[in-house]
Design a protein around this motif. Structure first.
Motif, short mmCIF file in Angstrom:
data_model
loop_
_atom_site.label_atom_id
_atom_site.label_comp_id
_atom_site.label_asym_id
_atom_site.label_seq_id
_atom_site.Cartn_x
_atom_site.Cartn_y
_atom_site.Cartn_z
N THR A 24 18.65 37.90 23.23
CA THR A 24 19.15 38.99 22.39
C THR A 24 20.42 38.49 21.70
OG1 THR A 24 20.67 39.99 24.00
CG2 THR A 24 18.35 40.62 24.15
N LEU A 57 11.62 40.46 20.79
CA LEU A 57 12.55 41.58 20.84
C LEU A 57 12.20 42.56 19.73
CD1 LEU A 57 15.18 42.47 22.36
CD2 LEU A 57 16.46 41.46 20.47
N LEU A 71 15.44 47.30 19.03
CA LEU A 71 16.37 46.66 19.96
C LEU A 71 17.13 45.52 19.28
CD1 LEU A 71 14.30 46.54 23.28
CD2 LEU A 71 16.16 48.10 22.66
N SER A 72 16.48 44.83 18.36
CA SER A 72 17.17 43.78 17.61
C SER A 72 18.31 44.36 16.80
CB SER A 72 16.18 43.07 16.67
OG SER A 72 15.16 42.41 17.39
N ALA A 84 19.97 47.24 17.38
CA ALA A 84 21.04 47.69 18.27
C ALA A 84 21.83 46.52 18.82
CB ALA A 84 20.46 48.53 19.41
N SER A 85 21.13 45.47 19.24
CA SER A 85 21.79 44.28 19.77
C SER A 85 22.63 43.59 18.70
CB SER A 85 20.75 43.32 20.35
OG SER A 85 21.36 42.21 20.96
N PRO A 99 22.96 53.12 27.61
CA PRO A 99 22.47 51.79 27.26
C PRO A 99 23.50 51.04 26.42
CG PRO A 99 21.34 53.48 25.98
CD PRO A 99 22.12 54.19 27.04
N ALA A 113 23.76 48.28 24.18
CA ALA A 113 23.73 47.97 22.75
C ALA A 113 23.70 49.22 21.87
CB ALA A 113 22.55 47.05 22.43
N PRO A 114 22.84 50.21 22.13
CA PRO A 114 22.86 51.41 21.29
C PRO A 114 24.20 52.14 21.32
CG PRO A 114 20.81 51.31 22.53
CD PRO A 114 21.70 50.24 23.08
N TYR A 129 21.06 59.10 23.52
CA TYR A 129 21.02 58.06 24.56
C TYR A 129 21.55 58.55 25.90
CZ TYR A 129 19.86 55.26 20.58
OH TYR A 129 19.22 54.78 19.45
#
Length: 353
Positions: A118, A159, A163-164, A166-167, A252, A254-255, A308
């Motif tokens: 990530t 990924l 998610l990409s 957010a990361s 979570p 990253a978000p 979240y």
């Protein structure tokens, strides 16, 4: 006034080549002279980790990985490493996986070879974090800095786009925070500005072509720069807020960073015009906040903390906890009311402008 600052560069080998992870990891293990390797990977990435480590002298594959590295999880991993007398750790995955490897290294000194999948950036810092109860504790220790990092953008292809994004925005938060963090200097600012440019260029390519390597490579490059800047500059207001929220409410990672970032930028930017101008130029925008918001719209970024798991009733307790860790040199004055408004806007998903 003359330019005066002190900067410390962390010693670490970095290898960057798409498709080259297995070869690079094997060479780094040989360079260490390691004969009893522990591989750490979450269950979803165990198969990938075994492909990368197939030619290594592996004595243990450990897959108990959890967000924010709870102390009991760290203690079990430490015990397993000691039982198998490991002399090197290869961690394959995101920030939680790297964080667990760091927890072992913190008490044992066993060297780490990190293989990120990530854009978390933990692999390039000497920062560790552990969560006990509802409190996340972080610190700095040279033992947790991975001996080597192997970047292979092909490993990020699995990924998902969401998610990409957010990361990648988590990495962008490292860059923005590094512009005014407690120990920031001109070198950190230069790294952070290039990191912003690379991430702002790479992440839209990931969204448009998730299977393409060019965007993934540029985003991974930007994430590395962001982490190097952050490791030197230290943890600013943004990271203090997100660490409290993550530790208290298990949000979570990253978000949470992706949602909070524009609100901190809107607060600090006007109080740090030179830094804000540099951020704006990195985005190719007239203003920093407009550049960030345009990118967020382009990426369909996470918007609201309530999506979240944060409840509105939890905000006052978070404000109290954050207020005690606000950096003394934060550009903008921060009172309880400022944090209340910032967190409520982030909870609601309001436009910070």
């Amino acid at each position: 006034m003359s330019l005066r600052f002190e900067h410390e560069t962390l010693g670490q080998r970095v290898r960057f080549a798409s498709g080259g992870a297995a070869h690079a990891v094997r060479e780094e293990v040989t360079r260490l002279g390691a004969a009893r390797v522990m591989v750490i990977a979450a269950p979803a990435e165990t198969a990938l980790a075994k492909q990368i480590s197939g030619a290594l002298p592996v004595v243990l594959v450990h897959d108990e990985v959890a967000m924010h590295v709870p102390v009991p999880v760290a203690e079990r991993a430490r015990a397993a490493a000691a039982e198998h007398d490991v002399d090197a750790i290869v961690c394959v995955g995101g920030g939680s996986t790297t964080g667990l490897a760091k927890a072992i290294a913190l008490t044992s000194g066993v060297p780490i070879i990190a293989v990120p999948t990530t854009y978390a950036g933990s692999e390039a810092t000497n920062v560790w974090g552990l969560t006990e109860g509802a409190r996340k504790t972080t610190g700095v220790d040279p033992r947790v800095l991975p001996h080597a990092v192997v970047y292979d953008a092909a490993l990020t292809l699995s990924l998902p786009v969401g998610l990409s994004v957010a990361s990648g925005l988590n990495a962008l938060a490292h860059c923005v925070d590094s512009m005014w963090a407690p120990r920031t200097d001109p070198i950190d600012a230069a790294l952070a500005a290039e990191g912003i440019r690379a991430l702002a260029s790479g992440l839209p390519q990931v969204v448009d072509d998730p299977e393409g390597l060019p965007g993934r490579e540029e985003a991974l490059y930007g994430a590395y720069l962001s982490a190097v800047a952050f490791a030197s500059a230290g943890s600013g207001l943004h990271h203090k807020i997100c660490h409290v929220l993550g530790g208290m409410y298990n949000l979570p990672h990253a978000p949470t960073h992706a949602v909070v970032l524009p609100h901190v930028l809107a607060l600090n930017g006007p109080a740090a015009p030179a830094a804000a101008d540099r951020i704006a130029r990195a985005f190719g925008s007239d203003t920093a906040i407009e550049g960030l918001q345009a990118l967020r719209r382009r990426l369909d970024a996470p918007r609201a903390l309530r999506d979240y798991g944060l409840h509105e009733a939890q905000i006052p307790a978070a404000v109290e906890a954050i207020l005690s860790v606000v950096p003394e040199n934060n550009p903008a004055a921060v009172a309880a009311g400022d944090l209340q408004r910032l967190l409520h806007d982030a909870w609601e998903g309001a436009d910070p402008r």
